[in-house]
Design a protein around this motif. Sequence first.
Motif, PDB file in Angstrom:
ATOM      1  N   THR A 195     -47.513 -24.877  20.422  1.00 32.59           N
ATOM      2  CA  THR A 195     -48.649 -25.794  20.470  1.00 32.59           C
ATOM      3  C   THR A 195     -49.916 -24.959  20.411  1.00 32.59           C
ATOM      4  O   THR A 195     -50.090 -24.048  21.226  1.00 32.59           O
ATOM      5  CB  THR A 195     -48.654 -26.634  21.759  1.00 32.59           C
ATOM      6  N   ILE A 196     -50.784 -25.246  19.440  1.00 34.70           N
ATOM      7  CA  ILE A 196     -52.028 -24.497  19.318  1.00 34.70           C
ATOM      8  C   ILE A 196     -53.190 -25.468  19.498  1.00 34.70           C
ATOM      9  O   ILE A 196     -53.216 -26.554  18.903  1.00 34.70           O
ATOM     10  CB  ILE A 196     -52.096 -23.735  17.969  1.00 34.70           C
ATOM     11  N   MET A 197     -54.155 -25.076  20.341  1.00 36.53           N
ATOM     12  CA  MET A 197     -55.251 -25.964  20.728  1.00 36.53           C
ATOM     13  C   MET A 197     -56.601 -25.356  20.373  1.00 36.53           C
ATOM     14  O   MET A 197     -56.796 -24.140  20.449  1.00 36.53           O
ATOM     15  CB  MET A 197     -55.189 -26.261  22.232  1.00 36.53           C
ATOM     16  N   ASP A 198     -57.531 -26.225  20.008  1.00 29.91           N
ATOM     17  CA  ASP A 198     -58.891 -25.782  19.694  1.00 29.91           C
ATOM     18  C   ASP A 198     -59.794 -27.007  19.760  1.00 29.91           C
ATOM     19  O   ASP A 198     -59.316 -28.150  19.737  1.00 29.91           O
ATOM     20  CB  ASP A 198     -58.951 -25.144  18.297  1.00 29.91           C
ATOM     21  N   ILE A 199     -61.108 -26.768  19.829  1.00 39.34           N
ATOM     22  CA  ILE A 199     -62.068 -27.872  19.788  1.00 39.34           C
ATOM     23  C   ILE A 199     -62.628 -28.056  18.375  1.00 39.34           C
ATOM     24  O   ILE A 199     -63.415 -28.961  18.124  1.00 39.34           O
ATOM     25  CB  ILE A 199     -63.227 -27.659  20.789  1.00 39.34           C
ATOM     26  N   ASN A 200     -62.217 -27.172  17.468  1.00 43.80           N
ATOM     27  CA  ASN A 200     -62.690 -27.219  16.085  1.00 43.80           C
ATOM     28  C   ASN A 200     -61.639 -27.927  15.225  1.00 43.80           C
ATOM     29  O   ASN A 200     -60.600 -27.359  14.914  1.00 43.80           O
ATOM     30  CB  ASN A 200     -62.934 -25.791  15.577  1.00 43.80           C
ATOM     31  N   ASN A 208     -52.557 -27.012  10.734  1.00 43.04           N
ATOM     32  CA  ASN A 208     -51.576 -28.060  10.460  1.00 43.04           C
ATOM     33  C   ASN A 208     -51.056 -27.987   9.016  1.00 43.04           C
ATOM     34  O   ASN A 208     -49.892 -28.262   8.734  1.00 43.04           O
ATOM     35  CB  ASN A 208     -52.206 -29.431  10.711  1.00 43.04           C
ATOM     36  N   ASP A 209     -51.940 -27.571   8.111  1.00 41.60           N
ATOM     37  CA  ASP A 209     -51.568 -27.482   6.696  1.00 41.60           C
ATOM     38  C   ASP A 209     -50.672 -26.281   6.383  1.00 41.60           C
ATOM     39  O   ASP A 209     -49.798 -26.367   5.526  1.00 41.60           O
ATOM     40  CB  ASP A 209     -52.820 -27.403   5.816  1.00 41.60           C
ATOM     41  N   VAL A 210     -50.920 -25.151   7.069  1.00 46.24           N
ATOM     42  CA  VAL A 210     -50.245 -23.915   6.667  1.00 46.24           C
ATOM     43  C   VAL A 210     -49.040 -23.545   7.525  1.00 46.24           C
ATOM     44  O   VAL A 210     -48.227 -22.720   7.116  1.00 46.24           O
ATOM     45  CB  VAL A 210     -51.241 -22.719   6.656  1.00 46.24           C
ATOM     46  N   MET A 211     -48.911 -24.145   8.695  1.00 47.51           N
ATOM     47  CA  MET A 211     -47.823 -23.768   9.596  1.00 47.51           C
ATOM     48  C   MET A 211     -46.609 -24.683   9.431  1.00 47.51           C
ATOM     49  O   MET A 211     -46.728 -25.826   8.995  1.00 47.51           O
ATOM     50  CB  MET A 211     -48.305 -23.823  11.053  1.00 47.51           C
ATOM     51  N   PRO A 212     -45.430 -24.186   9.801  1.00 51.81           N
ATOM     52  CA  PRO A 212     -44.228 -25.028   9.743  1.00 51.81           C
ATOM     53  C   PRO A 212     -44.294 -26.165  10.759  1.00 51.81           C
ATOM     54  O   PRO A 212     -45.166 -26.182  11.637  1.00 51.81           O
ATOM     55  CB  PRO A 212     -43.094 -24.049  10.063  1.00 51.81           C
ATOM     56  N   SER A 213     -43.359 -27.084  10.653  1.00 52.19           N
ATOM     57  CA  SER A 213     -43.420 -28.313  11.454  1.00 52.19           C
ATOM     58  C   SER A 213     -43.243 -28.089  12.949  1.00 52.19           C
ATOM     59  O   SER A 213     -43.644 -28.939  13.757  1.00 52.19           O
ATOM     60  CB  SER A 213     -42.355 -29.308  10.962  1.00 52.19           C
ATOM     61  N   HIS A 214     -42.639 -26.949  13.345  1.00 50.00           N
ATOM     62  CA  HIS A 214     -42.482 -26.730  14.787  1.00 50.00           C
ATOM     63  C   HIS A 214     -43.713 -26.073  15.416  1.00 50.00           C
ATOM     64  O   HIS A 214     -43.685 -25.659  16.576  1.00 50.00           O
ATOM     65  CB  HIS A 214     -41.217 -25.927  15.107  1.00 50.00           C
ATOM     66  N   VAL A 215     -44.817 -25.999  14.646  1.00 54.00           N
ATOM     67  CA  VAL A 215     -46.122 -25.637  15.206  1.00 54.00           C
ATOM     68  C   VAL A 215     -46.964 -26.897  15.207  1.00 54.00           C
ATOM     69  O   VAL A 215     -47.282 -27.460  14.156  1.00 54.00           O
ATOM     70  CB  VAL A 215     -46.815 -24.543  14.367  1.00 54.00           C
ATOM     71  N   THR A 216     -47.315 -27.375  16.382  1.00 54.89           N
ATOM     72  CA  THR A 216     -48.094 -28.605  16.494  1.00 54.89           C
ATOM     73  C   THR A 216     -49.509 -28.284  16.958  1.00 54.89           C
ATOM     74  O   THR A 216     -49.734 -27.310  17.678  1.00 54.89           O
ATOM     75  CB  THR A 216     -47.447 -29.596  17.478  1.00 54.89           C
ATOM     76  N   THR A 217     -50.459 -29.104  16.548  1.00 54.30           N
ATOM     77  CA  THR A 217     -51.865 -28.892  16.917  1.00 54.30           C
ATOM     78  C   THR A 217     -52.304 -29.994  17.873  1.00 54.30           C
ATOM     79  O   THR A 217     -51.818 -31.127  17.818  1.00 54.30           O
ATOM     80  CB  THR A 217     -52.768 -28.914  15.671  1.00 54.30           C
ATOM     81  N   GLU A 218     -53.248 -29.628  18.743  1.00 50.84           N
ATOM     82  CA  GLU A 218     -53.780 -30.613  19.670  1.00 50.84           C
ATOM     83  C   GLU A 218     -55.208 -30.220  20.047  1.00 50.84           C
ATOM     84  O   GLU A 218     -55.533 -29.035  20.157  1.00 50.84           O
ATOM     85  CB  GLU A 218     -52.912 -30.703  20.934  1.00 50.84           C
ATOM     86  N   PHE A 219     -56.055 -31.232  20.214  1.00 49.76           N
ATOM     87  CA  PHE A 219     -57.439 -30.974  20.596  1.00 49.76           C
ATOM     88  C   PHE A 219     -57.462 -30.383  22.002  1.00 49.76           C
ATOM     89  O   PHE A 219     -56.741 -30.821  22.895  1.00 49.76           O
ATOM     90  CB  PHE A 219     -58.248 -32.269  20.560  1.00 49.76           C
TER      91      PHE A 219
END
Length: 360
Positions: A195-200, A208-219
């Motif tokens: 899980t990778i988080m950022d405010i940007n 989200n575009d470049v990583m595989p599906s088991h990398v999820t993004t969250e604000f």
Amino acid sequence: MIIGIPKEIKNNESRVGMTPGGVFELTKKKHSVFIQSTAGEGSGFPDKLYTEVGAVIVDSIEEVYAKSDMIVKVKEPIAYEYPLIKSNQLLFTYFHFASSQTLTEAMIKSNSVCIAYETVEDEDGTLPLLTPMSEVAGRMAIQQGAKYLEKPIKGRGVLLGGVPGVPPGKVLILGAGVVGVQAAKMAAGLGAHVTIMDINMKRLRYVNDVMPSHVTTEFSSEYNIRKHIQTHDLVVGGVLVKGGKAPKLITRDMLKLMRPGTVVVDVAVDQGGCFETTKATTHEDPIYIIDDVVHYCVANMPGAVPYTSTLALTNVTLPYVLKLANTGWEAACEADATLAKGLNIVHGEIVYDGIAEAFA
């Protein structure tokens, strides 16, 4: 110009300010290079390689500073070096002033010119001299975090990639910049759930575009951070405020929400750290434990892989070293706005807003 390359004397710092290939480019332009004996050995570059390209080997760090117009280093000067710095001498290195008032005051007192690698900034906002070390540190954060998750080192006893029939470990990454993306790439490659988080949101869309599906993004928000640290095994802090102190995203009270043996790796330690419990450690003694949470907060992580790091660093610093040597710092900075943003302290005056703000 006379360029000096001292041996790094920070604890377990094996990198060197320039490769023999970099020195060759300087001597080819008729500049003189003085390098301290054995300065390159830790990175795999013996003295012989430097003398073959025209460098002069000197025995002591005192000689390097005394003879040189410009000092090219890797890490900030430490207390032993402060009195060696001459008035008007140009220092080109990583400084991270916002994390040390002592260093800032010493460089003001020295009346030197301090250009910091980490604030040299391109028009698009990227940091060309910080990027390669951020890439190394981001990848190493997962490598080290995976190691310290092992039970003999007080970790949870989790294999990040898992095995058939057993779910993989979970990695939480704070910040989707260079460090965060490289950490996510390594963790995903091991098979971890990330899980990778950022405010940007622009950065999160990119990830989200470049990583595989088991990398999820969250604000990133305090609520979301508090939620995720309860279930993740490894937390990597990779936030960056250009030239300023990192925000404290994980406070002391949050440690009690984590499971015993959780590992936290603070890559932002050079900028004061993004965990409230961060204190700088060394490769000699890299971890400490608070509330059963393992903290890895080594302030010079790329120093553990000096061959790779020195090559990567010289690749990006050499063009700027040549500009500074060929024309002097004033003309070089006037002609190159990217380099000019690296000016932090000039003749006793702070000229970079982030440092002034850090110390009010």
